[in-house]
Design an enzyme around this catalytic site. Structure first.
Site, PDB file in Angstrom:
ATOM      1  N   LYS A  13     -12.603 -46.720  76.682  1.00 15.72           N
ATOM      2  CA  LYS A  13     -11.218 -46.832  76.208  1.00 15.72           C
ATOM      3  C   LYS A  13     -10.787 -48.307  76.099  1.00 15.72           C
ATOM      4  CE  LYS A  13      -9.314 -44.345  79.543  1.00 15.72           C
ATOM      5  NZ  LYS A  13     -10.480 -43.969  80.374  1.00 15.72           N
ATOM      6  N   ARG A  85      -2.188 -39.653  82.335  1.00 19.98           N
ATOM      7  CA  ARG A  85      -3.352 -39.026  82.954  1.00 19.98           C
ATOM      8  C   ARG A  85      -3.002 -37.665  83.548  1.00 19.98           C
ATOM      9  NH1 ARG A  85      -6.266 -44.225  84.052  1.00 19.98           N
ATOM     10  NH2 ARG A  85      -8.253 -43.827  85.029  1.00 19.98           N
ATOM     11  N   ARG A 124     -21.321 -51.383  85.327  1.00 19.97           N
ATOM     12  CA  ARG A 124     -20.190 -52.094  84.716  1.00 19.97           C
ATOM     13  C   ARG A 124     -19.752 -53.281  85.578  1.00 19.97           C
ATOM     14  NH1 ARG A 124     -14.692 -49.082  83.016  1.00 19.97           N
ATOM     15  NH2 ARG A 124     -14.301 -48.886  85.245  1.00 19.97           N
ATOM     16  N   ARG A 157     -16.104 -53.664  90.262  1.00 22.01           N
ATOM     17  CA  ARG A 157     -14.908 -53.067  90.849  1.00 22.01           C
ATOM     18  C   ARG A 157     -15.271 -52.193  92.044  1.00 22.01           C
ATOM     19  NH1 ARG A 157     -11.655 -50.507  85.833  1.00 22.01           N
ATOM     20  NH2 ARG A 157     -11.336 -48.917  87.422  1.00 22.01           N
ATOM     21  N   ARG A 168     -13.670 -40.066  90.793  1.00 21.26           N
ATOM     22  CA  ARG A 168     -12.808 -40.347  89.626  1.00 21.26           C
ATOM     23  C   ARG A 168     -13.086 -39.367  88.496  1.00 21.26           C
ATOM     24  NH1 ARG A 168     -14.414 -46.091  88.545  1.00 21.26           N
ATOM     25  NH2 ARG A 168     -12.896 -46.129  86.857  1.00 21.26           N
TER      26      ARG A 168
HETATM   27  P1  AMP Z   1      -8.700 -47.344  85.268  1.00 24.87           P
HETATM   28  O1  AMP Z   1      -8.810 -48.816  85.203  1.00 24.87           O
HETATM   29  O2  AMP Z   1      -7.950 -46.775  84.095  1.00 24.87           O
HETATM   30  O3  AMP Z   1     -10.023 -46.672  85.494  1.00 24.87           O
HETATM   31  O4  AMP Z   1      -7.793 -47.004  86.541  1.00 24.87           O
HETATM   32  C1  AMP Z   1      -8.195 -47.382  87.843  1.00 24.87           C
HETATM   33  C2  AMP Z   1      -7.392 -46.612  88.887  1.00 24.87           C
HETATM   34  O5  AMP Z   1      -5.980 -46.909  88.729  1.00 24.87           O
HETATM   35  C3  AMP Z   1      -7.469 -45.099  88.764  1.00 24.87           C
HETATM   36  O6  AMP Z   1      -8.618 -44.557  89.413  1.00 24.87           O
HETATM   37  C4  AMP Z   1      -6.162 -44.686  89.470  1.00 24.87           C
HETATM   38  O7  AMP Z   1      -6.260 -44.811  90.864  1.00 24.87           O
HETATM   39  C5  AMP Z   1      -5.189 -45.753  88.974  1.00 24.87           C
HETATM   40  N1  AMP Z   1      -4.537 -45.361  87.704  1.00 24.87           N
HETATM   41  C6  AMP Z   1      -4.673 -45.939  86.480  1.00 24.87           C
HETATM   42  N2  AMP Z   1      -3.933 -45.308  85.557  1.00 24.87           N
HETATM   43  C7  AMP Z   1      -3.298 -44.298  86.205  1.00 24.87           C
HETATM   44  C8  AMP Z   1      -2.407 -43.268  85.794  1.00 24.87           C
HETATM   45  N3  AMP Z   1      -2.004 -43.149  84.510  1.00 24.87           N
HETATM   46  N4  AMP Z   1      -1.964 -42.396  86.739  1.00 24.87           N
HETATM   47  C9  AMP Z   1      -2.329 -42.504  88.029  1.00 24.87           C
HETATM   48  N5  AMP Z   1      -3.197 -43.432  88.474  1.00 24.87           N
HETATM   49  C10 AMP Z   1      -3.677 -44.330  87.583  1.00 24.87           C
END
Ligand code: AMP
Length: 213
Positions: A13, A85, A124, A157, A168
């Site tokens: 994404k 989400r 990654r 990360r 996740r």
């Molecule tokens: P990402 O970078 O999109 O993979 O997000 C990393 C982490 O941030 C996720 O595993 C969640 O803990 C939190 N996070 C990101 N976006 C959301 C969202 N829309 N709703 C809830 N938690 C989020």
């Protein structure tokens, strides 16, 4: 135009959002990037959300909804990456945009099989400074350990460790997958195969939003 990029963690994404930004000129809002910046800056929001992120579970709806709606202020067109989400987030977004006579025009659902996601996420590396993603196997940086774009240091990360990756993906399957139907029902969903050459996926993404590649 407002777009949503929907897909499991590791589906690309962020990478596709960057290509779209260059071609379509919309603002890129990535909820994960905003949350990581808050954690790094040690803000109150960062302190509240850090433990959820480390565990690979979702940050509570009200926190992330507040953050995104605030970031949307004053913007006329955005690419949302990683938000919504949950159904509750999608409904809050629809309502907030509706108040400004806007809507989500298209949702790009980037599909990738689970085994491929695990492989991608475990190799990654991310830029500490600008959060650009790299993949040591498929898309490595030109210089080891350094971001091509800003020269920042690359790191792995904490939530890209095998145990958290599985968590996740499970969270995605139970809490985010219902959004596929939610947007499909209103004819706004285009599914894009997220496996293959990045350039080819970008072409499909651009075509879905009516832009020449
Ligand atoms: P990402 O970078 O999109 O993979 O997000 C990393 C982490 O941030 C996720 O595993 C969640 O803990 C939190 N996070 C990101 N976006 C959301 C969202 N829309 N709703 C809830 N938690 C989020």
């Amino acid at each position: 135009m407002n777009l949503v990029l929907l897909g499991p963690p590791g589906s690309g994404k962020g990478t596709q959002a960057e290509h779209l930004v260059q071609k379509v000129g919309l603002a890129h809002l990535a909820s994960g990037d905003l949350l990581r910046s808050a954690v790094a800056a040690g803000t109150e929001l960062g302190r509240k959300t850090e433990s959820y992120m480390k565990q690979g579970v979702l940050v509570p709806d009200e926190v992330v909804i507040g953050l995104i709606l605030e970031a949307l202020e004053g913007k006329s067109g955005v690419i949302l990456d990683g938000f919504p989400r949950t159904l509750e987030q999608a409904q809050a977004l629809e309502q907030a945009l509706g108040q400004r006579s806007q809507t989500i025009d298209r949702v790009l659902y980037i599909s990738v099989a689970k085994d491929e996601l695990i492989k991608r996420l475990s190799s990654r590396w991310t830029c500490k400074q600008c959060q650009a993603p790299y993949n040591l196997q498929g898309a490595p940086p030109r210089q080891e350990g350094k971001c091509d774009r800003c020269g920042g240091e690359l790191y792995q990360r904490a939530d890209d460790q095998p145990h958290t990756i599985r968590k996740r993906i499970e969270v995605y399957l139970t809490q985010t997958v219902p959004l596929i139907d939610y947007y499909r029902r209103s004819n706004r969903l285009t599914e894009v195969d997220g496996v293959g050459e990045v350039a080819q996926i970008t072409r499909a993404v651009l075509q879905a939003v009516g832009v020449e590649g």
